[in-house]
Design an enzyme around this catalytic site. Structure first.
Site, PDB file in Angstrom:
ATOM      1  CD  GLU A 103      22.570  77.176 -56.853  1.00 30.04           C
ATOM      2  OE1 GLU A 103      23.143  78.123 -56.277  1.00 30.04           O
ATOM      3  OE2 GLU A 103      21.885  76.315 -56.272  1.00 30.04           O
ATOM      4  CG  ASN A 130      17.432  87.083 -55.526  1.00 31.49           C
ATOM      5  OD1 ASN A 130      17.560  86.229 -54.652  1.00 31.49           O
ATOM      6  ND2 ASN A 130      16.805  88.234 -55.308  1.00 31.49           N
ATOM      7  CG  ASP A 153      22.807  79.205 -45.816  1.00 32.88           C
ATOM      8  OD1 ASP A 153      22.676  78.988 -44.592  1.00 32.88           O
ATOM      9  OD2 ASP A 153      23.847  79.684 -46.318  1.00 32.88           O
ATOM     10  CE  LYS A 157      28.068  82.520 -36.674  1.00 29.63           C
ATOM     11  NZ  LYS A 157      29.306  83.300 -36.962  1.00 29.63           N
ATOM     12  CG  ASP A 189      19.972  69.159 -42.395  1.00 31.06           C
ATOM     13  OD1 ASP A 189      19.851  70.397 -42.526  1.00 31.06           O
ATOM     14  OD2 ASP A 189      21.054  68.558 -42.580  1.00 31.06           O
TER      15      ASP A 189
END
Length: 252
Positions: A103, A130, A153, A157, A189
């Site tokens: 993380e 990373n 994430d 967009k 999701d």
């Protein structure tokens, strides 16, 4: 079947050559949180030497998995562990398994360490770095039994989709660290992202579906993934969680 080609990070420089899947957040720990983190950090956090940036990994660094209690047994790596709900619950339920949580956000790591300490968990270590760099060089080849990527994430967009964590290069790195028969577990999701990852796995060398799948290629919900508030919010908003499970094919 040809072996996947793995591209490791290049020489250290002042900037990364490829976009990362996260943005740096500046939320600070409260004084109380900072005190607890300072107490628990030596127990749980791996000291990672850096290269280009504060979350980079020096290419020569290799994580000593034998130093993760209990020192042997299966290894599970969770990428993007967030607040640590899934990994702490799993580590508590499976004391014979070694867990590594990767993380970048310090508040999430601090919360994970606090939860682990409260649960008496010792078979867990935290890596602030990373994830692709961890997979490329910090983890030994064929050393991990499972890699978990839960709700990364989705970068919704169109102009941001290049920043999604899971792409062809990421899958090659996962294939590098998994043992033969080791499993990549993914959940999202955000349906377009889940479909993209499914299609990448179908086309990838080194992976085959693990266990039963639906006609559309989805796996059953992974029972080892604790139901978090994040997942509940997504379900309440009408989003469907899609799971994928793919196993590493034998080398050679």
């Amino acid at each position: 079947m040809p072996e996947p080609v793995v591209t490791a990070p290049g020489p250290a420089s002042s900037h990364r050559s490829v976009p990362v899947s996260f943005v740096r957040r500046s939320r600070r720990l409260s004084d109380g949180q900072q005190r607890l983190w300072d107490e628990q950090r030596p127990r749980y956090l791996v000291d990672v030497p850096r290269a280009a940036a504060s979350t980079s990994v020096a290419p020569a660094f290799v994580l000593d998995l034998a130093a993760v209690p209990p020192g042997d047994g299966p290894v599970v790596v969770e990428i993007g562990s967030g607040q640590g709900d899934a990994v702490v619950t799993a580590a508590s339920a499976r004391p014979g398994t070694r867990f590594v949580a990767v993380e970048v956000y310090e508040p999430g790591l601090a919360h994970t360490a606090r939860s682990a300490a409260a649960a008496g968990v010792d078979n867990l270590r935290l890596v602030q770095a990373n994830a692709p760099e961890v997979l490329a060089s910090a983890l030994p080849e064929a050393s991990v039994d499972e890699v978990w990527v839960f709700f990364p994430d989705p970068w919704r967009k169109a102009r941001h989709t290049k920043r999604r964590l899971v792409d062809e290069a990421f899958l090659r790195l996962v294939a590098r660290v998994l043992v033969d028969g080791g499993v990549l577990r993914f959940a999202s999701d955000w349906e377009p992202y889940a479909e993209q990852v499914r299609d990448l796995l179908v086309a990838a060398d080194g992976f085959v579906p693990h266990g039963e799948t639906t006609p559309d290629g989805w796996a059953p919900r992974f029972e080892g993934r604790v139901l978090t508030g994040f997942e509940r919010k997504g379900t309440a908003a009408g989003r469907v969680v899609h799971d994928l499970a793919y196993a590493r094919t034998p080398r050679g």
